[in-house]
Design an enzyme around this catalytic site. Structure first.
Site, PDB file in Angstrom:
ATOM      1  N   ASN A 214       8.785  -8.854 -12.856  1.00  8.86           N
ATOM      2  CA  ASN A 214      10.064  -9.041 -12.183  1.00  8.86           C
ATOM      3  C   ASN A 214      10.178 -10.605 -12.046  1.00  8.86           C
ATOM      4  O   ASN A 214       9.471 -11.417 -12.307  1.00  8.86           O
ATOM      5  CB  ASN A 214      10.335  -8.235 -10.911  1.00  8.86           C
ATOM      6  CG  ASN A 214       9.247  -8.580 -10.038  1.00  8.86           C
ATOM      7  OD1 ASN A 214       8.951  -9.724  -9.504  1.00  8.86           O
ATOM      8  ND2 ASN A 214       8.360  -7.621  -9.608  1.00  8.86           N
ATOM      9  N   ASP A 284       7.381  -0.937  -9.406  1.00  5.32           N
ATOM     10  CA  ASP A 284       7.083   0.369  -8.857  1.00  5.32           C
ATOM     11  C   ASP A 284       6.473   1.289  -9.953  1.00  5.32           C
ATOM     12  O   ASP A 284       5.856   2.301  -9.564  1.00  5.32           O
ATOM     13  CB  ASP A 284       8.433   0.897  -8.829  1.00  5.32           C
ATOM     14  CG  ASP A 284       9.392   0.365  -7.646  1.00  5.32           C
ATOM     15  OD1 ASP A 284       8.875   0.049  -6.582  1.00  5.32           O
ATOM     16  OD2 ASP A 284      10.573   0.286  -7.595  1.00  5.32           O
ATOM     17  N   LYS A 294      -2.497  -4.886 -29.829  1.00  5.38           N
ATOM     18  CA  LYS A 294      -0.961  -5.201 -29.674  1.00  5.38           C
ATOM     19  C   LYS A 294      -0.311  -4.049 -30.449  1.00  5.38           C
ATOM     20  O   LYS A 294      -0.689  -3.716 -31.587  1.00  5.38           O
ATOM     21  CB  LYS A 294      -0.765  -6.582 -30.346  1.00  5.38           C
ATOM     22  CG  LYS A 294       0.829  -6.677 -30.423  1.00  5.38           C
ATOM     23  CD  LYS A 294       1.266  -8.026 -31.116  1.00  5.38           C
ATOM     24  CE  LYS A 294       2.767  -8.374 -31.183  1.00  5.38           C
ATOM     25  NZ  LYS A 294       3.026  -9.469 -32.012  1.00  5.38           N
ATOM     26  N   ASP A 313       1.824   2.786  -3.720  1.00 11.51           N
ATOM     27  CA  ASP A 313       2.471   2.030  -2.755  1.00 11.51           C
ATOM     28  C   ASP A 313       1.647   1.197  -1.736  1.00 11.51           C
ATOM     29  O   ASP A 313       0.858   2.099  -0.878  1.00 11.51           O
ATOM     30  CB  ASP A 313       3.233   3.146  -1.937  1.00 11.51           C
ATOM     31  CG  ASP A 313       4.418   2.486  -1.096  1.00 11.51           C
ATOM     32  OD1 ASP A 313       4.016   1.451  -0.590  1.00 11.51           O
ATOM     33  OD2 ASP A 313       5.534   3.229  -0.986  1.00 11.51           O
ATOM     34  N   ILE A 314       1.367  -0.068  -2.130  1.00 14.56           N
ATOM     35  CA  ILE A 314       0.554  -0.558  -1.360  1.00 14.56           C
ATOM     36  C   ILE A 314       0.711  -0.776   0.229  1.00 14.56           C
ATOM     37  O   ILE A 314      -0.089  -0.518   0.921  1.00 14.56           O
ATOM     38  CB  ILE A 314       0.403  -2.023  -1.789  1.00 14.56           C
ATOM     39  CG1 ILE A 314      -0.240  -2.116  -3.164  1.00 14.56           C
ATOM     40  CG2 ILE A 314      -0.552  -3.068  -0.861  1.00 14.56           C
ATOM     41  CD1 ILE A 314       0.036  -3.529  -3.716  1.00 14.56           C
ATOM     42  N   PHE A 330       8.791  -5.934   3.045  1.00 11.59           N
ATOM     43  CA  PHE A 330      10.202  -6.535   2.385  1.00 11.59           C
ATOM     44  C   PHE A 330      10.694  -5.405   1.554  1.00 11.59           C
ATOM     45  O   PHE A 330       9.999  -4.647   1.045  1.00 11.59           O
ATOM     46  CB  PHE A 330       9.722  -7.846   1.889  1.00 11.59           C
ATOM     47  CG  PHE A 330       9.664  -9.071   2.433  1.00 11.59           C
ATOM     48  CD1 PHE A 330      10.608 -10.053   2.145  1.00 11.59           C
ATOM     49  CD2 PHE A 330       8.818  -9.336   3.389  1.00 11.59           C
ATOM     50  CE1 PHE A 330      10.736 -11.119   3.050  1.00 11.59           C
ATOM     51  CE2 PHE A 330       8.774 -10.354   4.148  1.00 11.59           C
ATOM     52  CZ  PHE A 330       9.619 -11.240   3.915  1.00 11.59           C
ATOM     53  N   LYS A 344      12.949   2.909   4.076  1.00  9.97           N
ATOM     54  CA  LYS A 344      11.607   2.432   3.957  1.00  9.97           C
ATOM     55  C   LYS A 344      10.799   2.251   5.262  1.00  9.97           C
ATOM     56  O   LYS A 344       9.638   2.327   5.498  1.00  9.97           O
ATOM     57  CB  LYS A 344      11.348   1.071   2.949  1.00  9.97           C
ATOM     58  CG  LYS A 344      11.947   1.462   1.619  1.00  9.97           C
ATOM     59  CD  LYS A 344      11.924   0.018   0.924  1.00  9.97           C
ATOM     60  CE  LYS A 344      12.429   0.504  -0.433  1.00  9.97           C
ATOM     61  NZ  LYS A 344      12.267  -1.103  -1.334  1.00  9.97           N
ATOM     62  N   LYS A 348       7.409   4.345   5.319  1.00  6.69           N
ATOM     63  CA  LYS A 348       6.239   3.829   5.127  1.00  6.69           C
ATOM     64  C   LYS A 348       5.513   3.415   6.303  1.00  6.69           C
ATOM     65  O   LYS A 348       4.455   2.978   6.338  1.00  6.69           O
ATOM     66  CB  LYS A 348       6.510   2.437   4.257  1.00  6.69           C
ATOM     67  CG  LYS A 348       7.380   2.886   3.094  1.00  6.69           C
ATOM     68  CD  LYS A 348       7.135   1.471   1.983  1.00  6.69           C
ATOM     69  CE  LYS A 348       7.827   1.834   0.759  1.00  6.69           C
ATOM     70  NZ  LYS A 348       7.639   0.444  -0.209  1.00  6.69           N
TER      71      LYS A 348
END
Length: 404
Positions: A214, A284, A294, A313-314, A330, A344, A348
């Site tokens: 990302n 995700d 490759k 999910d850390i 965050f 969240k 969480k």
């Protein structure tokens, strides 16, 4: 007493008509009690004399990289360590270009490369030189590397042109220097605490040459690490791939994938940390089975299908095992930002969540500024838009006060 009293400031002067302004800057600094060491480039000698600068600063001026007499006393490496702050005023286009390239072919450029102290530049040049794409690219890259800057100002120039390129006034540079020392002299109220912070993106391999990732730059997480370090915390910074310079004093551990990041977090939180901040933009999903070779395009098909599976999910995993006294997450969202962030927070098991609208192009990913909403179980706080470094100071203060 001035907050500049006994501060050691190395003032670099490069070639340009604005060099005469540095005389007034030295006077302001020494009057405030600072120890000022002047370093001249060869080009600067055409505009100001060593005798004048020595008389005002009270110190012999340095200008030669391998001066036997100077090296026998305070050598150039010791001089780089001596300075609490390096100020380049004026900073010419040539100096900025050489600094960007990491060149060390004179005393001043060598000091800037060798120092671990903050560096502040005050650009000064012809308006066309300042507007040139090469100079703009150099200025941007220096900022990304953590070099501070002031100006240039707009107005009439010695050559007769009018436009941006004038060196900022000595009083303005002096005021900024004063503020810099005010912001660095913070109370060491986090001594004895261990903060674990994740930052940057994760990189999920598809094959040896491709990956899913990302746009996270890591700037917010690195700024939070620096802010906590300034207040005395021991900081473990677990970072995905970024171009951010490592904060001085942090234990920086580089990782790539979400699996790697979770494993390193658990390894470094075998005992309960005081604060965990999950500022990393963790992917995700990952490829179910990454290939060792490759992946090749199939000549008889215009499509390629990839099977994705959820990444761990850390934050939720660490929160479930209560790996830190205060768990901060965050939430990078593009819609329903507050609603999703609140979900969240509860789902969480977090104490605090920082909601970030990444649909905006002026803040968030790859930007130097950010604007967030901070949510706890019983309050919401929305600080003003600010530089990520300043916002980090505010967030660390908020987290600290909510941990008492």
């Amino acid at each position: 007493m001035s907050n500049l009293a006994q501060k050691r400031i190395l003032l670099g002067i490069t070639g340009g008509i604005a060099a005469y302004k540095s005389i007034e800057l030295i006077r302001l600094l020494t009057k405030a009690g600072a120890d000022v060491q002047v370093v001249l480039t060869e080009g600067a000698k055409a505009f100001v004399t060593e005798m004048t600068l020595q008389a005002i600063s009270g110190r012999p001026v340095r200008s030669t990289l391998l001066d036997p007499n100077a090296e026998a006393g305070m050598g150039h490496i010791e001089l780089a360590k001596w300075a609490d702050l390096i100020v380049i005023a004026p900073a010419s286009a040539d100096f900025m270009a050489r600094y960007t390239q990491g060149m060390a072919n004179d005393l001043l450029s060598t000091l800037c490369i060798a120092t671990e102290s903050p560096v502040l530049i005050a650009p000064a040049m012809n308006q066309a030189m300042w507007r040139h794409p090469a100079t703009q690219a150099n200025a941007k890259l220096l900022t990304e590397r953590g070099v501070l800057s002031i100006g240039p100002a707009d107005g009439a120039q010695a050559c007769g042109d009018i436009g941006p390129g004038r060196m900022s006034e000595p009083a303005d540079i002096f005021n900024l220097i004063t503020k810099l020392f005010q912001t660095t002299e913070v109370e060491q109220d986090l001594i004895g605490q261990h903060w674990v912070i994740t930052a940057g993106p994760t990189m999920e391999a598809i094959d040896p040459v491709r990956y899913i990732s990302n746009h996270s730059s890591g700037k917010m997480g690195y700024a939070l690490a620096s802010a906590a370090l300034k207040r005395g915390a021991a900081v473990t910074l677990i970072s995905g791939p970024t171009q951010c310079p490592p904060p001085k004093g942090a234990n920086v551990i580089s990782v790539k994938s979400a699996d790697d990041m979770l494993a390193v977090c658990e390894q470094n939180m075998t005992t309960q940390a005081d604060v965990f901040i999950g500022a990393a933009a963790v992917a995700d999903f990952k490829i179910k089975t990454a290939t060792d070779q490759k992946m090749k395009k199939q000549p008889d098909s215009d499509e390629m299908q990839l099977t994705l599976v959820k990444n761990p999910d850390i934050i939720a995993t660490l929160s479930k095992n209560k790996r830190a006294k205060i768990m901060v997450g965050f939430a990078a969202e593009t819609q329903n930002v507050i609603e999703y962030a609140q979900g969240k927070l509860e789902r969480k098991g977090l104490d605090i969540i920082v909601a970030n609208d990444v649909s905006r192009t002026d803040i968030g990913f790859n930007q130097d500024e950010n604007q967030v909403t901070v949510i706890t179980h019983n309050e919401t706080w929305a600080p003003d838009k600010a530089a990520k470094s300043e916002l980090a100071n505010q967030l660390v203060e908020f987290i600290y006060t909510h941990s008492l």
